[in-house]
Write an enzyme that holds these catalytic residues in place. Structure first.
Site, PDB file in Angstrom:
ATOM      1  CB  THR A   1      -0.942   0.008   1.225  1.00  0.00           C
ATOM      2  OG1 THR A   1      -1.998   0.926   0.992  1.00  0.00           O
ATOM      3  CG2 THR A   1      -0.216   0.374   2.505  1.00  0.00           C
TER       4      THR A   1
ATOM      5  CE  LYS B   1      -5.324   0.669   1.610  1.00  0.00           C
ATOM      6  NZ  LYS B   1      -4.350   0.372   0.573  1.00  0.00           N
TER       7      LYS B   1
ATOM      8  CG  ASP C   1       3.744   0.015  -5.238  1.00  0.00           C
ATOM      9  OD1 ASP C   1       4.520  -0.964  -5.275  1.00  0.00           O
ATOM     10  OD2 ASP C   1       2.800   0.106  -4.433  1.00  0.00           O
TER      11      ASP C   1
ATOM     12  CB  THR D   1       0.315   2.457  -4.993  1.00  0.00           C
ATOM     13  OG1 THR D   1       1.183   2.021  -3.947  1.00  0.00           O
ATOM     14  CG2 THR D   1      -0.203   3.850  -4.679  1.00  0.00           C
TER      15      THR D   1
END
Length: 180
Positions: A10, A42, A168, A171
């Site tokens: 993440t 988050k 990434d 992500t």
């Protein structure tokens, strides 16, 4: 099944700039090699809304830590650093908490801190802190944008997270952003 810890999959980024603090997370949740959710939240406001907290890790572990951290904030009159020190001490020494696979980034108007179960309690020199697999490109982008643009903290976080999402695979670009 992969052996990579869940808390690296993440990105959470905090940027302190121009008298403001912005914190963002991506929304992607993966289970092994599959995306199972793309709009998870988050990043949270804690206490009276004066503290931001972002987590990376297993959801149950992260929520347990957020709850503990909020209890510590309450017990220490909203003092971020004191609450963080106490949580890290308990996290390292409590047998059940030691098993939790998560990391936290917390911030108030004065400090930004990274907390981990291995006893890490780190305050960044430049007010930029990230956790998770996309944290390196996100922090690099944030540092460059802070140094070379006049963007606000929120704008820096948004642009940096977009860069991390392009690099990434864990992500995505469905962001939750909070600012104080």
């Amino acid at each position: 099944m992969t052996t990579e810890p869940d808390f690296v999959r993440t990105t959470v980024l905090a940027v302190r700039h121009g008298g403001r603090v912005a914190m963002a997370s991506d929304g992607q949740v993966t289970l092994d090699k599959a995306v199972v959710k793309d709009r998870a939240k988050k990043v949270r406001r804690l206490g009276n809304g004066d503290v931001l907290a972002g987590f990376a890790g297993g959801a149950a572990d992260a929520f347990a830590l957020l709850t503990r951290f909020e209890e510590m904030l309450s017990a220490h009159s909203g003092k971020l650093e004191r609450a963080a020190v106490e949580l890290v001490k308990v996290w390292r020494t409590d047998r059940a908490l030691r098993q939790l696979q998560a990391m936290l980034v917390v911030a108030d108007k004065e400090k930004t801190l990274l907390l981990s179960g291995t006893g890490d309690l780190i305050e960044p020199d430049d007010g930029i802190m990230g956790i998770g697999s996309g944290s390196v490109p996100a922090m690099a982008a944030a540092r460059a944008l802070v140094a070379h643009t006049s963007l606000t903290a929120r704008e820096v976080v948004e642009a940096s997270m977009a860069i991390a999402a392009g690099i990434d695979i864990y992500t995505n670009n469905h962001l939750t952003i909070e600012e104080i």
